[in-house]
Write a protein that holds these residues in place. Sequence first.
Motif, PDB file in Angstrom:
ATOM      1  N   HIS A   9       0.834  -1.208   0.000  1.00 19.94           N
ATOM      2  CA  HIS A   9       0.000   0.000   0.000  1.00 19.94           C
ATOM      3  C   HIS A   9       0.868   1.258   0.000  1.00 19.94           C
ATOM      4  O   HIS A   9       0.531   2.254  -0.652  1.00 19.94           O
ATOM      5  CB  HIS A   9      -0.941  -0.021   1.214  1.00 19.94           C
ATOM      6  CG  HIS A   9      -2.064  -1.000   1.079  1.00 19.94           C
ATOM      7  ND1 HIS A   9      -3.247  -0.686   0.451  1.00 19.94           N
ATOM      8  CD2 HIS A   9      -2.171  -2.303   1.459  1.00 19.94           C
ATOM      9  CE1 HIS A   9      -4.046  -1.739   0.462  1.00 19.94           C
ATOM     10  NE2 HIS A   9      -3.418  -2.738   1.074  1.00 19.94           N
ATOM     11  N   ALA A  10       1.988   1.213   0.711  1.00 17.71           N
ATOM     12  CA  ALA A  10       2.914   2.353   0.695  1.00 17.71           C
ATOM     13  C   ALA A  10       3.523   2.540  -0.688  1.00 17.71           C
ATOM     14  O   ALA A  10       3.826   3.673  -1.099  1.00 17.71           O
ATOM     15  CB  ALA A  10       4.008   2.140   1.733  1.00 17.71           C
ATOM     16  N   GLY A  11       3.708   1.436  -1.419  1.00 13.93           N
ATOM     17  CA  GLY A  11       4.263   1.517  -2.771  1.00 13.93           C
ATOM     18  C   GLY A  11       3.387   2.339  -3.709  1.00 13.93           C
ATOM     19  O   GLY A  11       3.893   3.067  -4.574  1.00 13.93           O
ATOM     20  N   ILE A  12       2.078   2.234  -3.549  1.00 13.18           N
ATOM     21  CA  ILE A  12       1.162   3.037  -4.373  1.00 13.18           C
ATOM     22  C   ILE A  12       1.405   4.520  -4.128  1.00 13.18           C
ATOM     23  O   ILE A  12       1.502   5.326  -5.069  1.00 13.18           O
ATOM     24  CB  ILE A  12      -0.303   2.678  -4.053  1.00 13.18           C
ATOM     25  CG1 ILE A  12      -0.571   1.202  -4.340  1.00 13.18           C
ATOM     26  CG2 ILE A  12      -1.256   3.558  -4.856  1.00 13.18           C
ATOM     27  CD1 ILE A  12      -1.913   0.712  -3.810  1.00 13.18           C
ATOM     28  N   VAL A  13       1.523   4.885  -2.862  1.00  9.35           N
ATOM     29  CA  VAL A  13       1.763   6.286  -2.504  1.00  9.35           C
ATOM     30  C   VAL A  13       3.125   6.743  -3.024  1.00  9.35           C
ATOM     31  O   VAL A  13       3.279   7.878  -3.503  1.00  9.35           O
ATOM     32  CB  VAL A  13       1.646   6.482  -0.981  1.00  9.35           C
ATOM     33  CG1 VAL A  13       2.054   7.890  -0.576  1.00  9.35           C
ATOM     34  CG2 VAL A  13       0.224   6.185  -0.525  1.00  9.35           C
ATOM     35  N   ALA A  14       4.123   5.870  -2.957  1.00 11.99           N
ATOM     36  CA  ALA A  14       5.450   6.225  -3.479  1.00 11.99           C
ATOM     37  C   ALA A  14       5.361   6.602  -4.955  1.00 11.99           C
ATOM     38  O   ALA A  14       5.918   7.619  -5.391  1.00 11.99           O
ATOM     39  CB  ALA A  14       6.422   5.064  -3.280  1.00 11.99           C
ATOM     40  N   LEU A  15       4.652   5.784  -5.738  1.00 10.18           N
ATOM     41  CA  LEU A  15       4.538   6.049  -7.176  1.00 10.18           C
ATOM     42  C   LEU A  15       3.744   7.310  -7.466  1.00 10.18           C
ATOM     43  O   LEU A  15       4.052   8.042  -8.413  1.00 10.18           O
ATOM     44  CB  LEU A  15       3.896   4.856  -7.877  1.00 10.18           C
ATOM     45  CG  LEU A  15       4.734   3.577  -7.950  1.00 10.18           C
ATOM     46  CD1 LEU A  15       3.918   2.437  -8.538  1.00 10.18           C
ATOM     47  CD2 LEU A  15       6.011   3.804  -8.763  1.00 10.18           C
ATOM     48  N   LYS A  16       2.734   7.574  -6.671  1.00  2.00           N
ATOM     49  CA  LYS A  16       1.837   8.694  -6.959  1.00  2.00           C
ATOM     50  C   LYS A  16       2.235   9.999  -6.276  1.00  2.00           C
ATOM     51  O   LYS A  16       1.942  11.088  -6.778  1.00  2.00           O
ATOM     52  CB  LYS A  16       0.403   8.317  -6.567  1.00  2.00           C
ATOM     53  CG  LYS A  16      -0.171   7.172  -7.401  1.00  2.00           C
ATOM     54  CD  LYS A  16      -1.610   6.892  -7.044  1.00  2.00           C
ATOM     55  CE  LYS A  16      -2.195   5.760  -7.884  1.00  2.00           C
ATOM     56  NZ  LYS A  16      -2.238   6.100  -9.322  1.00  2.00           N
TER      57      LYS A  16
END
Length: 393
Positions: free
Chosen positions: A277-284
């Motif tokens: 879930h943190a990975g999504i925020v990293a990309l966005k």
Amino acid sequence: MRDFICSKFSNVEPSGIRKINEKTLEMEREGKKIYHFEVGRPDFDTPKVIKDATIKSIERGDVFYTSNFGIMPLREAVAEKLREDNNLDYSAKEILITAGASEAIFDTYSLILEEGDEILIPNPCWPNYVNAAHIMNAVPVRYSLSEENDFQIDFNELEELVTEKTKAIVIITPSNPIGSMLSKETLENLADFAKRKDILVISDEIYEKIVYGTKKHYSIASFDEMKERTITINGFSKTYSMTGFRLAYIAAPEEYIRVLNIIHQHNTSCATSFVQHAGIVALKEGQEGAQKMLKEYKRRRDYIVEKVNSIDGLSLNNPDGAFYAFINIKGVGVSAEEFCKYLLDELCVALVPGNVFGTAGEGFVRLSYASSYEDIVEGLDRIEKACKHFMNK
């Protein structure tokens, strides 16, 4: 009692980088100040927006197994990133989320390599690619990246190395340990070569966002007819300083991803749920933090290039990307091993001998500038002292 350890592990070397790192930790326990340039780990904290997302994900209850493939929103976000940044048209079904790039390498090798298969690997190269081949009972065949050729692929050499047993070629661009990048022309020639020889390309693009000046990163899978014969490995560790999060991904045709997921099921199950879930925020939302890190890496790189090339006995090509300086020490007149040993034992400076990355690395040392600017200034002053010590003998 018989020996229960597999014979193949006699060819698997422990990490030369970690060996040096362990020694530095021991010296620090003795109270010594060490100038760390040995490990490729960003010295920046993970951007706050990503850490906050991780905490919120845990508090929200994202603490259970996910789909083995990875959560769909992250796979969709990766596919979107690949379309926007890399001109790659992948669907979420063509993405597998892994527990770091190291797992992605093992999964990929498990997919394609059978006993006796040959795989072309750069020389010099991050050692995991070589050792993982030995673990698969495959044969790593090294192709040279030479300073004289601006660290580009020599296709005359490649022609001589390919056999009927050659299954794939590994490329890492930007490079670890060199910091160089394969040019668009080199990648176009490699694409033609791979199609003509009917081999697969494993493209490690973990440093793609750490690129300087006007240089541009190209994904070889975006070239004509290359998507079907490329497995792209990328992740979050370097760009977003998320090394401890252990989050990466593989992009490949769906038929590969289906089998890769079976391998992944049996050795990992899934990447950590709240980290995904943190990975999504990293990309966005993580680009601002990534750009700040890039700006500081460039400042460090520019100082290193100027300083190193002012020191008698040393020379350095301007790194195009990543955060490594592959310094030529041939003018000093000692081996890379002896040079690094003296630096650490006498001057508390930790570098990695170039031969750790392959025979083509002899005469070079790798300096990771994922370390503070102040430490770099002091460390290079000490490196200059070491050069004078050896050259005045």
